[in-house]
Write an enzyme that holds these catalytic residues in place. Structure first.
Site, mmCIF file in Angstrom:
data_model
loop_
_atom_site.group_PDB
_atom_site.id
_atom_site.type_symbol
_atom_site.label_atom_id
_atom_site.label_comp_id
_atom_site.label_asym_id
_atom_site.label_seq_id
_atom_site.Cartn_x
_atom_site.Cartn_y
_atom_site.Cartn_z
ATOM 1 C CD GLN A 255 -2.828 -0.897 -0.173
ATOM 2 O OE1 GLN A 255 -3.563 0.058 -0.377
ATOM 3 N NE2 GLN A 255 -2.671 -1.861 -1.065
ATOM 4 C CG HIS A 258 -1.592 2.239 -3.938
ATOM 5 N ND1 HIS A 258 -2.063 2.187 -5.222
ATOM 6 C CD2 HIS A 258 -2.037 1.116 -3.332
ATOM 7 C CE1 HIS A 258 -2.765 1.076 -5.393
ATOM 8 N NE2 HIS A 258 -2.767 0.408 -4.262
ATOM 9 C CD GLU A 322 -8.446 1.994 0.522
ATOM 10 O OE1 GLU A 322 -8.821 1.976 -0.672
ATOM 11 O OE2 GLU A 322 -7.323 2.414 0.868
ATOM 12 C CG HIS A 323 -7.133 -2.041 1.827
ATOM 13 N ND1 HIS A 323 -6.575 -0.861 1.373
ATOM 14 C CD2 HIS A 323 -7.825 -2.562 0.792
ATOM 15 C CE1 HIS A 323 -6.905 -0.679 0.100
ATOM 16 N NE2 HIS A 323 -7.668 -1.691 -0.276
ATOM 17 C CG ASP A 356 -5.359 -3.799 -4.318
ATOM 18 O OD1 ASP A 356 -6.397 -3.297 -3.879
ATOM 19 O OD2 ASP A 356 -4.219 -3.381 -4.036
ATOM 20 C CG HIS A 415 -50.959 15.519 2.654
ATOM 21 N ND1 HIS A 415 -50.563 16.742 2.197
ATOM 22 C CD2 HIS A 415 -49.883 14.682 2.505
ATOM 23 C CE1 HIS A 415 -49.301 16.669 1.784
ATOM 24 N NE2 HIS A 415 -48.864 15.426 1.959
#
Length: 426
Positions: A255, A258, A322-323, A356, A415
């Site tokens: 990661q 990235h 996230e992960h 992934d 109504h």
């Protein structure tokens, strides 16, 4: 890396802070580009493509010739790998289909729910130094299963005005013909407002850098839905003494490579594991082609020791990764107790890389703590749940008077009248 021992809960928010810019840091840039694209369309898109990507492109729509050329440039081995991943992702997302839900709430009152596809969706595929052709699979496959009528794809060109062949091949394999050589803020703005070339869409999907993330939030302020705020990638690993340090280090580095603004965190109840993982990280880092990028991310990352699993779990849920990878003899404790995570990976043989690419789950996930309130992309992301109801004469008699009473209590006479007229004619 930053080693932290037994941080106190009152300090967690500061310790776990992401290395991201604030909204205000990039707001004015995004606002200006959105305004220009709305007013000038393709001219503004071309201007900012030239400015940010360093290339002037006359025709941003990818041609059939370019797609055919890309097919020849992708190796047979990679094509087979993409096909395997495609099949796994298709299976997992097709299994998410649901049937119509129907119930008679009161005698004569029938209500049901059906899913309908979002008609027009725009997919953003990051390019740059890491062209994420895998994201094409993650977005196009569920969009196709959902039945979206129009699917367009935007991805940034390289310095020669080309799109990575694997992105073009994968998009074509999944049936996408409208591919645009546009990236960054201008791509999101183009899909938001529509230009002479780029169609306007109803919902935008896809990860990106901080500028893309803020641009998507601007899109949502201009009537276009987004999948989620998905910014720089992040990973948190919990590892006790049963974990393999080299595996843990490789996951953290996967990661970190990235981007420089990615963040990776190790949480452990073993000081030996903490030290062994740190040693492995620096050993493996030396041979990475993206060492410079990963190094910056590692500098922003943390190795955290806590006394027990309960503290670890509380800290992980506060961070909302996230992960999340869990390698523990008490894995069920973490599986049952995790409340905030985009996607969970369990055991020594489940690297985050599997999600992934080819395990079947979706890798477009909420970052920056948004997993506390957002899901990752799934089949429902490309659908709307519509409700229907049909009431018979007997049914309106059953619920008519309660409706009249409630409408009158709220001071909404029209109504009430809409029911009263029907009751009188019954």
């Amino acid at each position: 890396m930053n080693k932290i021992y037994n941080p106190q809960p009152e300090n967690w928010s500061e310790i776990l802070k992401r290395p991201t810019q604030s909204f205000t840091d990039v707001e004015e840039t995004v606002k200006q580009i959105f305004k220009e694209v709305q007013q000038k369309g393709d001219i503004a898109v071309s201007k900012y493509t030239n400015l940010f990507d360093g290339i002037e492109i006359k025709n941003i729509l990818v041609t059939n010739e370019e797609i055919e050329k890309a097919k020849k440039e992708v190796s047979v081995e990679l094509k087979e790998a993409i096909e395997l991943a495609k099949n796994s992702i298709y299976k997992f997302h097709f299994a998410q289909k649901t049937t119509k839900i129907e119930v008679e709430t009161t005698e004569g009152v029938s209500c049901w729910q059906e899913k309908r596809p979002i008609q027009k969706v725009g997919l953003y595929i990051p390019g740059g130094s890491a062209p994420l052709f895998s994201t094409v699979l993650m977005l196009v496959i569920p969009a196709t299963i959902a039945g979206c009528k129009e699917i367009i794809l935007c991805t940034p060109p390289d310095k020669n005005g080309n799109i990575n062949p694997a992105i073009l091949y994968t998009a074509n394999l999944c049936g996408i013909s409208k591919i645009y050589k546009v990236g960054g803020i201008q791509a999101i703005a183009g899909m938001t407002f529509g230009t002479e070339t780029i169609p306007q869409v109803y919902k935008i999907f896809g990860p990106g850098n901080q500028f893309v993330t803020i641009a998507k939030q601007f899109a949502s302020q201009n009537g276009v839905a987004i999948d989620m705020p998905a910014g720089p990638s992040e990973l948190l690993v919990f590892a006790d003494e049963t974990a393999v340090p080299s595996y843990v280090a490789s996951d953290l580095l996967s990661q970190a490579e990235h981007g420089k603004d990615s963040q990776v965190i190790l949480v452990t109840i073993s000081k030996n594991m903490l030290n062994d993982v740190e040693e492995e990280i620096y050993k493996q880092l030396e041979v990475l082609p993206r060492k410079e990028i990963a190094q910056v991310a590692i500098n922003n990352s943390k190795l955290i020791y806590v006394d027990n699993e309960q503290i670890a779990l509380d800290l992980i849920n506060e961070y909302a990764p996230e992960h999340f990878i869990v390698c523990s003899k008490k894995e069920d404790y973490f599986i049952n107790g995790i409340e905030n995570a985009g996607s969970v990976f369990i055991g020594n043989y489940t690297p985050e890389s599997a999600g992934d690419y080819a395990s079947g789950t979706n890798h477009t996930l909420p970052t920056n703590g948004y997993s506390k309130s957002y899901s990752g992309v799934n089949l429902d992301s490309f659908q709307k749940a519509m409700t229907f109801q049909k009431i018979s004469q007997k049914g309106i008699q059953k619920i008519g008077n309660p409706i009249e009473l409630m409408a009158e209590a709220e001071g909404l006479q029209a109504h009430k009248n809409a029911v009263t007229l029907r009751l009188k004619n019954n």
